[in-house]
Write an enzyme that holds these catalytic residues in place. Sequence first.
Site, PDB file in Angstrom:
ATOM      1  N   LEU A   1       0.919  -1.248   0.093  1.00 25.27           N
ATOM      2  CA  LEU A   1      -0.064  -0.032  -0.104  1.00 25.27           C
ATOM      3  C   LEU A   1       0.812   1.187  -0.101  1.00 25.27           C
ATOM      4  CD1 LEU A   1      -2.812   1.112   0.437  1.00 25.27           C
ATOM      5  CD2 LEU A   1      -2.449   1.241   2.657  1.00 25.27           C
TER       6      LEU A   1
ATOM      7  N   HIS B   1       5.979   1.929  12.925  1.00 26.39           N
ATOM      8  CA  HIS B   1       6.576   3.386  12.220  1.00 26.39           C
ATOM      9  C   HIS B   1       5.714   4.295  12.514  1.00 26.39           C
ATOM     10  CE1 HIS B   1       8.680   5.697   9.516  1.00 26.39           C
ATOM     11  NE2 HIS B   1       9.573   5.254   9.722  1.00 26.39           N
TER      12      HIS B   1
END
Length: 339
Positions: free
Chosen positions: A126, A230
């Site tokens: 993605l 992250h």
Amino acid sequence: MLIIRPIRSSDFDSLYRIAVESGHGFTSLPVNEELLKRKIARSEASFQKAVDKPFDEGYLMVLEDTANGKVVGTCALEAAVGMEDAFYHYRLGTEVYHSEQIQVRNEVETLTLCHDYTGAAELCTLFLQADYRKGNNGRMLSRSRFLFLAQHAARFGETVIAEMRGVSDENGNSPFYSWLQKHFLGIDFVEADYLSGLGQKAFMAEMMPRNPVYVCLLPEDAQKVIGEVHTNTRPAISLLRAEGFRCRGYVDIFDAGPTVECNLQDIRGVRESRVLTVRIGDMPASEDSFIISNTKLADYRASCAELQVSKDGDDVVLSPELAAGLMVTEGELVRVLAI
């Protein structure tokens, strides 16, 4: 209009640009011309393939801005991971140590290398170009895959997973991997991640620790990032949690980012999507945004539009332009999902 469609060989330059822009940690798109061309060819073959049960198919799609013909994003689905290449994870577990004699009881977290997700479908690859990260574009690109899963469920494993990018700095250095590099692998994170993306995984079986790893013996900075994502990945994991995905104690072997999972039929977007009949005409005014896709395979198309969809109705009115973009005609079927 933004249209999601299967990737084709003419998209190579765009895919290469996205691979460069995506940066470190985006394992599924390494900057390698030969590999990217193979990914495109594999996807084209998968969209054309007759499937009795999922195996090693991969469905890579792009987001195209039809106003300028530019590819501005990607999303993908793997039918069943680990069927040809080993698919590694660490499984978080607990060992209990208890002594009646000294009245001490300790619970120690462990990390054990495993292949538990072999055969699961995977949400992957993605990416949305920075200029297009606005409105519902990111949500549409990500959730459109649930319409594809709902329509073609027999082509995918019953469990669907997504690997979330773990903590690393702007140079691609991972606190968790630093320990692994020092004591076992001997190569830096970027190189290991790159080799994994190429499918060259023999070094993992040869060099990864074969016995459970005691988390308490890791450096403190490595312990802190186990199961953490992250910063750039937080919106993605929030979206997946809203769809019913949960972490069941599996993390990535390099950066210790969490892997989330959900049964295919339990995914909210799969359950709530509806199949409606197309009527072509002037679209009624509406403030409700929907992801909308056709029900095709090789000619799959998806987009986003403000539609008037009644709870009990069986059809939906599309403008001629939207119908053309979705490659549907009067009386054909589409699948819709509220944004």
